[in-house]
Structure formats: structure tokens, C-alpha cells
Design a protein around this motif. Structure first.
Motif, short mmCIF file in Angstrom:
data_model
loop_
_atom_site.label_atom_id
_atom_site.label_comp_id
_atom_site.label_asym_id
_atom_site.label_seq_id
_atom_site.Cartn_x
_atom_site.Cartn_y
_atom_site.Cartn_z
N PRO A 231 -15.01 -29.38 -12.45
CA PRO A 231 -13.75 -30.10 -12.26
C PRO A 231 -12.55 -29.16 -12.44
O PRO A 231 -12.55 -28.29 -13.31
CB PRO A 231 -13.76 -31.16 -13.36
CG PRO A 231 -15.19 -31.31 -13.74
CD PRO A 231 -15.81 -29.96 -13.54
N GLY A 232 -11.56 -29.31 -11.59
CA GLY A 232 -10.35 -28.49 -11.69
C GLY A 232 -10.44 -27.15 -11.00
O GLY A 232 -9.47 -26.40 -10.98
N VAL A 233 -11.61 -26.83 -10.42
CA VAL A 233 -11.80 -25.55 -9.72
C VAL A 233 -12.23 -25.86 -8.29
O VAL A 233 -13.24 -26.53 -8.07
CB VAL A 233 -12.87 -24.68 -10.40
CG1 VAL A 233 -13.00 -23.34 -9.70
CG2 VAL A 233 -12.54 -24.49 -11.87
N VAL A 245 -7.36 -22.89 -9.38
CA VAL A 245 -7.69 -23.49 -10.67
C VAL A 245 -6.47 -24.27 -11.15
O VAL A 245 -5.40 -23.70 -11.35
CB VAL A 245 -8.08 -22.41 -11.70
CG1 VAL A 245 -8.39 -23.05 -13.06
CG2 VAL A 245 -9.27 -21.61 -11.20
N ARG A 246 -6.65 -25.57 -11.26
CA ARG A 246 -5.58 -26.46 -11.71
C ARG A 246 -4.28 -26.23 -10.94
O ARG A 246 -3.21 -26.08 -11.51
CB ARG A 246 -5.37 -26.33 -13.21
CG ARG A 246 -6.52 -26.91 -14.01
CD ARG A 246 -6.30 -26.91 -15.50
NE ARG A 246 -7.36 -27.65 -16.17
CZ ARG A 246 -7.51 -27.75 -17.49
NH1 ARG A 246 -6.64 -27.15 -18.28
NH2 ARG A 246 -8.49 -28.46 -18.01
N GLY A 247 -4.39 -26.19 -9.63
CA GLY A 247 -3.23 -26.14 -8.77
C GLY A 247 -2.60 -24.78 -8.61
O GLY A 247 -1.53 -24.67 -8.00
N GLY A 248 -3.22 -23.71 -9.10
CA GLY A 248 -2.65 -22.38 -8.98
C GLY A 248 -3.18 -21.64 -7.77
O GLY A 248 -4.24 -21.97 -7.23
N LEU A 688 -15.88 -35.73 -16.03
CA LEU A 688 -17.23 -35.35 -15.62
C LEU A 688 -18.24 -36.17 -16.40
O LEU A 688 -18.15 -36.30 -17.62
CB LEU A 688 -17.47 -33.86 -15.87
CG LEU A 688 -18.90 -33.35 -15.62
CD1 LEU A 688 -19.27 -33.45 -14.15
CD2 LEU A 688 -19.06 -31.91 -16.10
N ILE A 689 -19.21 -36.73 -15.69
CA ILE A 689 -20.31 -37.46 -16.32
C ILE A 689 -21.61 -36.90 -15.75
O ILE A 689 -21.72 -36.68 -14.53
CB ILE A 689 -20.18 -38.98 -16.10
CG1 ILE A 689 -21.28 -39.73 -16.86
CG2 ILE A 689 -20.18 -39.34 -14.61
CD1 ILE A 689 -21.08 -41.24 -16.85
N ASN A 690 -22.58 -36.63 -16.63
CA ASN A 690 -23.80 -35.94 -16.22
C ASN A 690 -25.00 -36.50 -16.98
O ASN A 690 -24.97 -36.63 -18.20
CB ASN A 690 -23.66 -34.44 -16.49
CG ASN A 690 -24.90 -33.64 -16.12
OD1 ASN A 690 -25.23 -32.67 -16.77
ND2 ASN A 690 -25.60 -34.03 -15.08
N LYS A 691 -26.05 -36.85 -16.25
CA LYS A 691 -27.31 -37.31 -16.84
C LYS A 691 -28.42 -36.38 -16.38
O LYS A 691 -28.59 -36.13 -15.19
CB LYS A 691 -27.63 -38.74 -16.41
CG LYS A 691 -28.93 -39.28 -17.01
CD LYS A 691 -28.78 -39.51 -18.50
CE LYS A 691 -30.02 -40.22 -19.08
NZ LYS A 691 -31.16 -39.31 -19.27
N LYS A 692 -29.15 -35.85 -17.37
CA LYS A 692 -30.22 -34.91 -17.06
C LYS A 692 -31.55 -35.45 -17.57
O LYS A 692 -31.62 -36.13 -18.60
CB LYS A 692 -29.95 -33.55 -17.71
CG LYS A 692 -28.69 -32.87 -17.21
CD LYS A 692 -28.41 -31.57 -17.93
CE LYS A 692 -29.45 -30.54 -17.61
NZ LYS A 692 -29.13 -29.24 -18.23
N SER A 701 -18.06 -36.06 -10.74
CA SER A 701 -16.82 -35.52 -11.29
C SER A 701 -15.63 -36.05 -10.48
O SER A 701 -15.75 -36.31 -9.28
CB SER A 701 -16.83 -33.99 -11.27
OG SER A 701 -16.75 -33.49 -9.95
N TYR A 702 -14.50 -36.17 -11.19
CA TYR A 702 -13.28 -36.66 -10.55
C TYR A 702 -12.10 -35.87 -11.12
O TYR A 702 -12.01 -35.65 -12.33
CB TYR A 702 -13.08 -38.15 -10.81
CG TYR A 702 -11.71 -38.65 -10.41
CD1 TYR A 702 -11.36 -38.78 -9.07
CD2 TYR A 702 -10.75 -38.97 -11.37
CE1 TYR A 702 -10.10 -39.23 -8.69
CE2 TYR A 702 -9.49 -39.42 -11.01
CZ TYR A 702 -9.17 -39.54 -9.66
OH TYR A 702 -7.92 -39.97 -9.29
#
Length: 853
Positions: A231-233, A245-248, A688-692, A701-702
Motif C-alpha cells: 500500500p502507498g507504493v 511513494v505516497r504521492g512523490g 491492508l488485510i491478509n489471511k495466510k 489493500s486499499y
């Protein structure tokens, strides 16, 4: 008298017994002899010669065999010593240590009180692995004498033991395992998405490439592509050389390879990462709360580190896909010196594959132009291109002793292009050449001066060169462009362990960066040669605290940058950093991060219609006037929840970056913006939500971003950033069926903003050449972006030491035409507005085959 005789008798018997015991003992000692001495006796007695390495027989003692036959004696010696005795002729024999040995050992805890059943014993560089028995013992047969063992068990520190230390032992020795007192790190460090992708306690994210599992769309662990699963990348234009990265912008990322700053990171104009992932041991990404040892990079720090340990065995591999082939390896020279290398070259200049065709269409599509009636206007053009790339790396590892390690690293990256375009109507041809290289070398000295004090000295040189030429059909017009960056740096970092809970980092850095930009145009005559040098002196300090059981973790520091542009300006900037991590409930932690950062190097984006639109960025230095020092302030607050195989993370952030120029932001309405200075402000949320499970991993991810520019000299003053993508959603899953790994990923994001011409009067003919009348900046948006990627990789074993894998991937499985960018330009005859669109990759297949050993 009888009593005296009885006593004398007892003394006599004891004396005889003692004499017999002594004689027996002496006889036994006399029958044990050094093997080398005994071989000398045999040589004289039987008129033979023995050949051997002194080290193999050093300290070896034997019991003299009770035989009179030479063959029987040699057989007995082989049994006693485990040496191999080979008869070369009737007179000459050789004695060698066997290359394969049988070893055994018992695994205990560090107090040798409790055995450790179920510990994993693995032969490094091979495929032999075993679990210790219920009594902690194990036996391994036919193991290379030169190999090393890796012994590990949950809750204990992993042990690395040379096989030589266990070979030729009369009894099975004990291996003592020290307990890992940091077992509570499992509630601080989170592994998510796939194996090898870890969020650390300081909020950094590391990719352990050796353990990195599958990500959808990737059949090989492309480092910079893998990071875009976070997220963010993301990359607004689907490249690895333009990571946002985060709008840069990409130039706001500090990229380090073995501590060396890199000014080039991609091949094929950013479509492929330039770093070999198979020797890269760890990649670390900092989005906020960056340690004070890192300056530059107001958006992020991306640090790549290759393998740094000498493990005593050779590892390597090779692979081939539809774009390139590569080879890599690390081999020990002796127990203190090792060398690692990698090399890759494209096949694009002699092999045309579907993947190359798709990448070529993506790279050169700026030459496809439409008029106001949305008709292609380049139908009469034929294009040919010859393109190839290569890269190589090397690293010499020298362990001076246990406390001091010397490392020398070097890397080379090169892209070469020869592009021709012929107008079939006039038979006129234009031709362009491009050579883009990055050569870097660095020396690191890592020292452990005392148990609680260590240092790392890093010295490096890095050079980037972009050399480009364009020849136009009339042969009198020629354009030459050159961009050269040379950087030299000395960096010293120290770490002092004050107590079990407190460490103190201090350091000093000197960085000198020189940049040259040259432009030479024959017709019309134009010539510029801009040079600049910036020197930075940067002392820094950081205090780190970890409470009992990791309930509270904190890092507080400050970095001072003294920046001088020779003959132009000098500035002193103070940059505080903050990183707090607190356990607020069981399985739930909160994190507060903050930082001030600055950078004095930027990439200007210019010459939109030159070089086919494929390489438009030029490195330049801040001059505190037309291009000031870029400064950023960022704060974020996050929550991390992890229990068993479930992870959820939520982080909100605010970032403001001052001192940006329209020349560095990629504006493509050049007549409207002429180097105005401003800022951008971004507010965002990452989830981010993750199930393994044992054989699967699924995640969602959002990312929400609101990213706005502010330029006082532009009307309106505030408008959406060129990278303002409000909503980004990723859903992906990987699944493993025995040796087969499958991955499927869906990526969605809303369209980026752009500026359209005015509908009523798009062209202003009161100027010559004509200008485009634009609407308000970034008042329109492209359609939403949607892409589905899939991949499959199958692993198998070719032999005991050689592993193989084959993979296939499909990028943009649905073949959706995503518009990445849209801009406008005036036609050559100044009569119309032309539209130029950049489209995403179409459906792109790729296959690969690799072996490793």
C-alpha cells in the motif's frame, strides 16, 4: 614376627601388581604413534613411498597394527583414520582425506541439560536436511567435508557449523544452542502477503529475496516490481524507474545499493529492474520515520543489500526468459575470502519474442499521434529499433578477523538504443541514439571494537551518464544531449550499546555531487553547458530504546545538513526524526512516526518531443533560485493487528513537500508552466488485510490519497497533483499445490488528472509558433485503470544439489487498454492540436527457466 611377614607379603604383591600395570601402560603407550612417524617406518621396511598433505595428517595418532603384511596394515590404517589410501604403483601410495564424510552430533540447549528433538539440520548449498531424533541426535552420511551445517529450532539462535569440525570424531560431539531471548518479536514483526515480505518494528518493510514467495504477475523476484504490491507504493506509468511513494515523484526516492546512491534503477526505459534479485539478500523500504543515517529522498528510502556472509560453500544459478538471460554465483576462495558476481544481458537485439514486442510497443508509443478528429497521423511511418541492455555486479568479501570485515562492491548498468523512423511518402529518415549507463563502486569496513561498540565505514563513487543524439532528415539539424552525475561520499556510522534497553547511533557523512547538463543543437543554433557541485556535511545522532518484552519501542534523533552549492548558496538544515511503537492491547500495536527531510538533487522533465518520449528526465542540482532545496514534513499514525495467520494494518499520514518546480513534476502543458516554484500536500490512508494458510495467502489493500499542488503564480493556486490517484485497490491470492505455485492479482485505481485544451478555441494563433489554450490545470481525469495479472511457477530437483524452476506469467490478462497519460502538442504546420496518448502494456506473456545450486 608373623604380622611382619604378612605385611611384607602384601607389599610385595602390591609392588608386583603396580609393576605389571605400569609395564602394560607403557607397552600401550609405546604401541600408539604419530601416523607420519609410522609411515616413515613403513617406507624403510617395505621400500615404498607415501604422498600426503601435511595438514591432513597433522595430529593424527594411530595404534600400530599387529600385522606383517603391508596391505593388511594399510587396510587397518584406513579403518582407524578414515583416510583414503590409494596405490598408484608397486612403490607409491597416496593418503587423502575423503571428500565425503559421515558425521553425527547431539543437539542440546546452551546449558547442555536438555536435548532438542525436532531441530532442523540442513547442509548449506545442498538438498540434505534432517530432523533430530527424540534424544536430540542426528547422523548424516556422505556429506561434503567442505560444506557447512545450518542447525535451527524455534526459540533458539541458528547455528552455522563447518562439517570439518564434526568429521573424524571418535564420538558424536555436542552442539549447544543458545536460546533466543527476542522470541517476543513475533508480536512486533509482521510477515504478510508472501513469505520473505516483513514489516519491521520501526515500520520499515523488508524483502528477504531468498525467502520471497510468489506475487501475481511475477515469475522472478523483480525487486522494484515486488515493492509495488505494498500500500502507498505504485508506479503511475507501470515502470520500475518511476516509483511513486505516497504521492512523490521518483527522484524523491533515495535508492541505495550496498550503501551506494544509484541514479539509474531500470532497464528498457524503466520496465525491468536493473538489480539482480538472486544475490540481493535484503531490500528495505522506509516510507516515514526514517533513521537519521539516511538523508535525501523526501518520499522514501529504498536500500538494497547483497549477501554479506562467507558461508564456506559455492552457491549460484542461471536463468533465461523472453527478455534476457543471467548468471550469478558466490564462491569461497578460502575461509576468509569470497567473491560474488552476477551478469545479465538482454536478447532483444537478436531475438524477437512476444514479451519484447509488447515492451517495445509500450516504450515507443509516444510516436503514435492523433489529430483533432482522433485519426492516427503517422500511418506513413516505418520504424526500426535496435535495443539491448546489460548489467553486472561484483563483491569481494574479506573477513580480516572475527571483529573486522572488509567489503568491496561494484555495479555496472547499461542501456543502448538505435532508433530509425522513415517517412514512406518522402523516403526521409530520422535517427536517434541513446546510451545510458551507471557505474558505481564502494568500500565498506564493518568493525566490532568492543562487545557494546561497533562501526561501519562506507566510501563510494557513483557515476551516471546519459548520452543522446538525434539526426533529422535534412541532415543539417542535429541535437546532442548529455547528462552526467558524479558523486563521491564518505560515511561513518557508530553504534553504542549503553544498556540492555538503550543503544545510541552516531555518525558523520560527507557527500559531493557534481552534475553536468549539456544541450547542443545545430539548427537552429543552441548550446548550453550547465555545471554544478553540491557538498553536504551531515553529522547525526539517534537514541533507541526498547522496554522489557518490547511493550514500548522508541527512536528519537536529529540530522544536521550543511549544504553548499559552490558559488551559489549555503544552508544549514535541522531534520528531527521520531519513531514510536507501543503495544496497546494483546496482538494490537500503535505506531507514531514523524520526520523532516530534504534533498538537493532533482530530475527535471523537459524536451517532451525529443527522444521519442522515452527518456525525458535529466538530473540537476538545486541552486536555491530557479530550483530550491526540496524539503518535506511528514507524520503518520498506524495500527497493526496480528493473530495467528491473520494480519490487518491501518495507517493515516500527512505529508507536505516544499520547493518543488513545475519542471520536476512532469507537467506537459509547457507553454503554461515555466518553472514556477510551489509545494504539494497529501493526506492519505493505507489499509491492508491478509489471511495466510499453510498453502495459500490472500490479501486486500486499499489506499486513499488526496494530493494537491499549490503554486502562487498559477490560477487557480491550488489544483490536483499530477500523481493524484484518489483510490487504489488491490486484491490478490497465491496458492501452492505441492511443487506448483499459482498467483492471481487484480489492480484497480481511479484515473490520474490531466489538462485538456479549451473546446471552443484550442489553438492560439496570435503567437508564432502557435500555442495551445488550456483549461484549468488538471481539471480532467483519465479513465480508471484496471489490470489482472497471473503467474505460475513449478519447482523440481534435477539432482541432489541442482534445483530447477520454470514459470509462466501473463500481465494484463484481460488485455484491457489502460490510458496511462494524455497530453497535447501543436502540429508541425501550426494548424492543429495533436493528441499523444501513453497506453499500458497489452497482454504480455513471459516464460522463464532457472537452475540453482
Amino acid at each position: 614376627m608373623a604380622r611382619i611377614l604378612r605385611s611384607s607379603y602384601i607389599i610385595l604383591v602390591l609392588g608386583i601388581f603396580f609393576l605389571l600395570s605400569t609395564t602394560s601402560s607403557l607397552a600401550q603407550e609405546e604401541s600408539t604413534i604419530a601416523l607420519k612417524s609410522y609411515l616413515t617406518q613403513l617406507e624403510k621396511k617395505y621400500d615404498v613411498k607415501f604422498s600426503f598433505v601435511d595438514e591432513d595428517l597433522s595430529g593424527v595418532a594411530i595404534t600400530v597394527p599387529n600385522f606383517n603384511n603391508l596391505n593388511s596394515i594399510l587396510t587397518a590404517l584406513e579403518s582407524q583414520t578414515k583416510l583414503k589410501i590409494e596405490k598408484l604403483s608397486n612403490r607409491y601410495y597416496t593418503l587423502t582425506k575423503s571428500s565425503l564424510v559421515t558425521i553425527c552430533a547431539n543437539v542440546f540447549d546452551n546449558y547442555a541439560e536438555n536435548t532438542i528433538p525436532g531441530a532442523t539440520v540442513e547442509v548449506l548449498g545442498g538438498e540434505v536436511a534432517k530432523i533430530t531424533n527424540t534424544d536430540g541426535s542426528f547422523t548424516l552420511k556422505d556429506i561434503p567435508r567442505t560444506a557447512s551445517l545450518k542447525v535451527r529450532y524455534l526459540g533458539y539462535i541458528t547455528q552455522y557449523i563447518p562439517v570439518e569440525e564434526l568429521a573424524d570424531q571418535a564420538d558424536c560431539p555436542d552442539i549447544l544452542m543458545a536460546q533466543n531471548l527476542e522470541i517476543l518479536d513475533e508480536v512486533v514483526v509482521y510477515e504478510f502477503l508472501t513469505s520473505g515480505l516483513i514489516k519491521q518494528a520501526d515500520a520499515s518493510i523488508t524483502l528477504n529475496t531468498a525467502e520471497l514467495g510468489m506475487l501475481p504477475g511475477l515469475i522472478e523476484p523483480d525487486i522494484l516490481q515486488s515493492m509495488q504490491a505494498l500500500p502507498g507504493v505504485k508506479s503511475i506509468d507501470e515502470t520500475v524507474s518511476d516509483i511513486n511513494v505516497r504521492g512523490g515523484t521518483n527522484d524523491q526516492n533515495l535508492m541505495l545499493w550496498n550503501g551506494i546512491k544509484m541514479y539509474q534503477s531500470g532497464h528498457f526505459f524503466g520496465l525491468i529492474s536493473a538489480f539482480n534479485p538472486y544475490l540481493t539478500d535484503k531490500v528495505t523500504l522506509y516510507k516515514n520515520g526514517t533513521p537519521t543515517q539516511y538523508g535525501d529522498g523526501v518520499s522514501s528510502v529504498i536500500s538494497l543489500e547483497t549477501k554479506n556472509d562467507i558461508d564456506g560453500s559455492f552457491v549460484g544459478g542461471a536463468g533465461l526468459n523472453l527478455i534476457s538471460g543471467d548468471v550469478y554465483g558466490q564462491f569461497p576462495i578460502n575461509d576468509k575470502v569470497a567473491f560474488q558476481f552476477s551478469a545479465r544481458r538482454s536478447t532483444t537485439d537478436f531475438l524477437n519474442t512476444p514479451a519484447y514486442g509488447s515492451f517495445t510497443d509500450r516504450a515507443f508509443q509516444d510516436t503514435e499521434v492523433r489529430n483533432q478528429q482522433n485519426q492516427e497521423i503517422d500511418e506513413g511511418l516505418t520504424k526500426t529499433e535496435k535495443f539491448f541492455f546489460y548489467d553486472f555486479t561484483g563483491k569481494l568479501l574479506y573477513d580480516i578477523n572475527e571483529d573486522h570485515k572488509l567489503r568491496f562492491s561494484f555495479i555496472g548498468i547499461d542501456n543502448d538504443l538505435d532508433f530509425s523512423e522513415t517517412d514512406t511518402n518522402t523516403n526521409e529518415t530520422s535517427r536517434s541514439f541513446l546510451d545510458q549507463t551507471n557505474i558505481s563502486a564502494g568500500l565498506q569496513l564493518q568493525s566490532q571494537w568492543r562487545e557494546n561498540f561497533s562501526s561501519n565505514l562506507n566510501i563510494y563513487f557513483s557515476k551516471y551518464n546519459l548520452d543522446a543524439q538525434s539526426f533529422f532528415p535534412n541532415q543539417t539539424q542535429r541535437l546532442d544531449q548529455k547528462n552526467i552525475v558524479e558523486e563521491r561520499a564518505v560515511k561513518l556510522n557508530t553504534n553504542l550499546k549503553i544498556s540492555e534497553n538503550i543503544t545510541w547511533d552516531n555518525g558523520y557523512q560527507y557527500i559531493e555531487t557534481g552534475i553536468i547538463n549539456r544541450v547542443f543543437n545545430v539548427q537552429p543554433p543552441f548550446n548550453t553547458n550547465a555545471k554544478g557541485v553540491v557538498r553536504i556535511h551531515a553529522p547525526y545522532s539517534q537514541l533507541n530504546y526498547t522496554s522489557f518484552e518490547n511493550k514500548f519501542i522508541a527512536s528519537v534523533g536529529v540530522r544536521t545538513n550543511s549544504i553548499e552549492n559552490l558559488g551559489t548558496f549555503s544552508k544549514l538544515l535541522i531534520e528531527p526524526r521520531l519513531n514510536l511503537n507501543l503495544r496497546v492491547a494483546k496482538n494490537l500495536r500503535a505506531q507514531l512516526l514523524g520526520e523532516f527531510k530534504s534533498q538537493s538533487t532533482n530530475q527535471v522533465i523537459d524536451l517532451e518531443q525529443n527522444f521519442l518520449g522515452i527518456e525525458k528526465r535529466r538530473w540537476t542540482l538545486s541552486d536555491d533560485d530557479e530550483l530550491p532545496i526540496t524539503k518535506s514534513k511528514q507524520a503518520s499514525l498506524g495500527l497493526n493487528y496480528a493473530k495467528n495467520s491473520f494480519y490487518a494494518g491501518l495507517e493515516s499520514f500527512y505529508k507536505k513537500v516544499d520547493g518543488i518546480s513545475t519542471r520536476t513534476q512532469g507537467f506537459q502543458n509547457e507553454n503554461q508552466f515555466n518553472g514556477e516554484i510551489g509545494s504539494y500536500e497529501i493526506k492519505g490512508l493505507e489499509f491492508l488485510i491478509n489471511k495466510k494458510g499453510d498453502n495459500y495467502s490472500t490479501w486486500l489493500s486499499y489506499t486513499l490519497n488526496k494530493n494537491d499542488y499549490t503554486f502562487d503564480s498559477i490560477v487557480p493556486n491550488t489544483f490536483p497533483n499530477n500523481l493524484d490517484v484518489r483510490h487504489t485497490v488491490t486484491f490478490a491470492s497465491t496458492y501452492t499445490i505441492k511443487r506448483l505455485r499459482l498467483g492471481l492479482g487484480i489492480n484497480y485505481r481511479t484515473g490520474r488528472p490531466y489538462t485538456e485544451p479549451q473546446a471552443a478555441s484550442p489553438l492560439d494563433n496570435s503567437f508564432f509558433p502557435a500555442r495551445i489554450n488550456y483549461q484549468e490545470p488538471n481539471s480532467s481525469r483519465l479513465p480508471s485503470y484496471f489490470r489482472v495479472d497471473a503467474s505460475a511457477v513449478y519447482h523440481w530437483e534435477l539432482s541432489r544439489r541442482i534445483k530447477a524452476k520454470a514459470g509462466i506469467s501473463l500481465l494484463n490478462l484481460s488485455n484491457k487498454k489502460n490510458i496511462l497519460n494524455r497530453y497535447y502538442r501543436v502540429s508541425e504546420d501550426n494548424s492543429a492540436v495533436e493528441t499523444v496518448e501513453n497506453n499500458s502494456l497489452g497482454i504480455t506473456p513471459n516464460v522463464s527457466f532457472r537452475v540453482s545450486f
